[in-house]
Motif scaffolding. Structure first.
Motif, PDB file in Angstrom:
ATOM      1  N   SER A 177      10.298 -21.987  -2.363  1.00 12.24           N
ATOM      2  CA  SER A 177       9.146 -21.115  -2.592  1.00 12.24           C
ATOM      3  C   SER A 177       9.586 -19.665  -2.440  1.00 12.24           C
ATOM      4  O   SER A 177      10.315 -19.337  -1.500  1.00 12.24           O
ATOM      5  N   VAL A 178       9.168 -18.815  -3.370  1.00 14.27           N
ATOM      6  CA  VAL A 178       9.444 -17.382  -3.287  1.00 14.27           C
ATOM      7  C   VAL A 178       8.125 -16.658  -3.542  1.00 14.27           C
ATOM      8  O   VAL A 178       7.525 -16.815  -4.607  1.00 14.27           O
ATOM      9  N   GLU A 179       7.673 -15.892  -2.557  1.00 12.42           N
ATOM     10  CA  GLU A 179       6.404 -15.181  -2.662  1.00 12.42           C
ATOM     11  C   GLU A 179       6.652 -13.679  -2.527  1.00 12.42           C
ATOM     12  O   GLU A 179       7.546 -13.246  -1.798  1.00 12.42           O
ATOM     13  N   TYR A 180       5.841 -12.909  -3.225  1.00 12.76           N
ATOM     14  CA  TYR A 180       5.947 -11.449  -3.211  1.00 12.76           C
ATOM     15  C   TYR A 180       4.665 -10.886  -2.615  1.00 12.76           C
ATOM     16  O   TYR A 180       3.574 -11.120  -3.133  1.00 12.76           O
ATOM     17  N   VAL A 181       4.817 -10.184  -1.508  1.00 15.11           N
ATOM     18  CA  VAL A 181       3.667  -9.780  -0.698  1.00 15.11           C
ATOM     19  C   VAL A 181       3.550  -8.256  -0.685  1.00 15.11           C
ATOM     20  O   VAL A 181       4.550  -7.546  -0.520  1.00 15.11           O
ATOM     21  N   ALA A 182       2.326  -7.766  -0.844  1.00 12.36           N
ATOM     22  CA  ALA A 182       2.061  -6.322  -0.859  1.00 12.36           C
ATOM     23  C   ALA A 182       1.816  -5.827   0.564  1.00 12.36           C
ATOM     24  O   ALA A 182       0.704  -5.913   1.077  1.00 12.36           O
ATOM     25  N   THR A 183       2.851  -5.318   1.196  1.00 13.86           N
ATOM     26  CA  THR A 183       2.762  -4.923   2.607  1.00 13.86           C
ATOM     27  C   THR A 183       2.875  -3.421   2.821  1.00 13.86           C
ATOM     28  O   THR A 183       2.950  -2.962   3.959  1.00 13.86           O
ATOM     29  N   LEU A 184       2.900  -2.664   1.752  1.00 13.88           N
ATOM     30  CA  LEU A 184       3.100  -1.229   1.875  1.00 13.88           C
ATOM     31  C   LEU A 184       2.032  -0.579   2.757  1.00 13.88           C
ATOM     32  O   LEU A 184       2.297   0.411   3.446  1.00 13.88           O
ATOM     33  N   HIS A 185       0.839  -1.139   2.751  1.00 16.28           N
ATOM     34  CA  HIS A 185      -0.268  -0.560   3.519  1.00 16.28           C
ATOM     35  C   HIS A 185       0.016  -0.491   5.017  1.00 16.28           C
ATOM     36  O   HIS A 185      -0.591   0.305   5.734  1.00 16.28           O
ATOM     37  N   ARG A 186       0.954  -1.310   5.505  1.00 19.54           N
ATOM     38  CA  ARG A 186       1.283  -1.284   6.938  1.00 19.54           C
ATOM     39  C   ARG A 186       1.786   0.085   7.384  1.00 19.54           C
ATOM     40  O   ARG A 186       1.568   0.503   8.521  1.00 19.54           O
ATOM     41  N   TYR A 187       2.468   0.798   6.476  1.00 23.14           N
ATOM     42  CA  TYR A 187       3.056   2.082   6.843  1.00 23.14           C
ATOM     43  C   TYR A 187       2.012   3.198   6.892  1.00 23.14           C
ATOM     44  O   TYR A 187       2.317   4.299   7.349  1.00 23.14           O
ATOM     45  N   GLY A 188       0.809   2.892   6.439  1.00 21.45           N
ATOM     46  CA  GLY A 188      -0.270   3.860   6.562  1.00 21.45           C
ATOM     47  C   GLY A 188      -1.347   3.412   7.517  1.00 21.45           C
ATOM     48  O   GLY A 188      -2.440   3.976   7.550  1.00 21.45           O
ATOM     49  N   ALA A 189      -1.045   2.404   8.322  1.00 29.98           N
ATOM     50  CA  ALA A 189      -2.063   1.776   9.169  1.00 29.98           C
ATOM     51  C   ALA A 189      -2.673   2.740  10.177  1.00 29.98           C
ATOM     52  O   ALA A 189      -3.842   2.596  10.545  1.00 29.98           O
ATOM     53  N   ARG A 190      -1.908   3.732  10.625  1.00 33.18           N
ATOM     54  CA  ARG A 190      -2.408   4.646  11.662  1.00 33.18           C
ATOM     55  C   ARG A 190      -2.849   5.992  11.092  1.00 33.18           C
ATOM     56  O   ARG A 190      -3.123   6.918  11.849  1.00 33.18           O
ATOM     57  N   VAL A 191      -2.881   6.077   9.762  1.00 32.42           N
ATOM     58  CA  VAL A 191      -3.323   7.314   9.112  1.00 32.42           C
ATOM     59  C   VAL A 191      -4.626   7.006   8.366  1.00 32.42           C
ATOM     60  O   VAL A 191      -4.633   6.157   7.468  1.00 32.42           O
ATOM     61  N   PRO A 192      -5.723   7.641   8.726  1.00 32.09           N
ATOM     62  CA  PRO A 192      -7.012   7.325   8.098  1.00 32.09           C
ATOM     63  C   PRO A 192      -6.953   7.384   6.571  1.00 32.09           C
ATOM     64  O   PRO A 192      -6.527   8.390   5.996  1.00 32.09           O
ATOM     65  N   GLY A 193      -7.347   6.297   5.923  1.00 24.08           N
ATOM     66  CA  GLY A 193      -7.405   6.244   4.469  1.00 24.08           C
ATOM     67  C   GLY A 193      -6.102   5.906   3.784  1.00 24.08           C
ATOM     68  O   GLY A 193      -6.102   5.495   2.611  1.00 24.08           O
ATOM     69  N   ALA A 194      -4.964   6.057   4.472  1.00 23.77           N
ATOM     70  CA  ALA A 194      -3.667   5.849   3.821  1.00 23.77           C
ATOM     71  C   ALA A 194      -3.427   4.384   3.488  1.00 23.77           C
ATOM     72  O   ALA A 194      -2.880   4.050   2.428  1.00 23.77           O
ATOM     73  N   GLY A 195      -3.843   3.492   4.391  1.00 24.37           N
ATOM     74  CA  GLY A 195      -3.630   2.076   4.141  1.00 24.37           C
ATOM     75  C   GLY A 195      -4.338   1.612   2.885  1.00 24.37           C
ATOM     76  O   GLY A 195      -3.771   0.874   2.069  1.00 24.37           O
ATOM     77  N   ARG A 196      -5.568   2.041   2.704  1.00 22.45           N
ATOM     78  CA  ARG A 196      -6.330   1.646   1.511  1.00 22.45           C
ATOM     79  C   ARG A 196      -5.684   2.199   0.245  1.00 22.45           C
ATOM     80  O   ARG A 196      -5.595   1.514  -0.775  1.00 22.45           O
ATOM     81  N   LEU A 197      -5.211   3.449   0.308  1.00 24.68           N
ATOM     82  CA  LEU A 197      -4.553   4.053  -0.848  1.00 24.68           C
ATOM     83  C   LEU A 197      -3.288   3.295  -1.222  1.00 24.68           C
ATOM     84  O   LEU A 197      -3.052   2.980  -2.396  1.00 24.68           O
ATOM     85  N   LEU A 198      -2.462   2.985  -0.232  1.00 19.47           N
ATOM     86  CA  LEU A 198      -1.208   2.284  -0.489  1.00 19.47           C
ATOM     87  C   LEU A 198      -1.462   0.871  -1.018  1.00 19.47           C
ATOM     88  O   LEU A 198      -0.742   0.389  -1.892  1.00 19.47           O
TER      89      LEU A 198
END
Length: 218
Positions: A177-198
């Motif tokens: 099994s090979v899955e591709y996961v969208a995890t970029l939002h983690r790097y904006g988790a502590r910045v308001p609004g950044a996680g949703r944008l990413l």
């Protein structure tokens, strides 16, 4: 679109551990903690290996810790483990094909490799690689909450879908099994609004270009 690599990883580990009663597992690049601690009801023996001896010695969830470089020969006999697990390790390897070959050697017949790693095919991860080290560290610390001592040099030698699958195949490992996961939002988790944008930006990408690969091999 899957956005939680831990959830994807859990699916693959559940599949691997369902076929290995009383599993003997190797955490390759264990560091000072391991997510395999959550599977001890199905793992009879958990061995960790890491080149960072201080981190490995602090890992209280292991039955055994061994100092070793994953780019070299591992100090274990053939056919020792039912599972090899590597959590954000592949991107740091200098000789990924050799490392995969060692994982294959120490696995028992029918054994599994489950790994999580950065997808260098993501344009966002490729851009991040060009940032100065101090900037990347700041993003990881502020966004994902990563400690400086846990940040190691990255090489990305097997970190596109094509390179990962090719290196694994040459080592005798076959994808389950090979899955591709969208995890970029983690790097904006502590910045308001950044996680949703990413998260929105990553949604525009084809699956094979999302930021994290979660895969299992036999």
């Amino acid at each position: 679109m899957e956005t939680e690599h831990v959830r994807a990883e859990r699916r693959l580990l559940d599949q691997a551990l369902a076929t290995t009663g009383g599993c003997v597992a190797l955490d390759a690049g264990c560091g000072h903690r391991t997510r395999l601690r959550n599977y001890r009801d199905r793992i009879s023996r958990l061995v960790g290996v890491d080149v960072d001896e201080d981190a490995g010695r602090r890992n209280q969830h292991l039955d055994e810790y061994v100092v070793a470089d994953l780019d070299g020969r591992l100090p274990f006999d053939d056919d020792t483990f039912d599972l090899v697990y590597a959590n954000f390790v592949v991107e740091h390897l200098s000789a990924p094909e050799a490392a995969f070959g060692e994982w294959r050697r120490v696995l028992r017949p029918g054994g599994w490799v489950v790994l999580v790693t950065t997808n260098r095919a993501s344009p966002f991860m490729a851009l991040a690689e060009r940032l100065p080290d101090r900037v990347r560290l700041g993003v990881k610390r502020r966004g994902a909450g990563v400690e400086e001592r846990d940040v190691y040099p990255t090489r990305y030698l097997a970190n596109t879908p094509e390179k990962l699958l090719a290196a694994a195949a040459r080592a005798g490992l076959h994808p389950v099994s090979v899955e591709y996961v969208a995890t970029l939002h983690r790097y904006g988790a502590r910045v308001p609004g950044a996680g949703r944008l990413l998260r929105g930006l990553e949604r525009t990408l084809p699956p094979r270009r999302r930021s994290t690969i979660v895969a299992s091999f036999r």
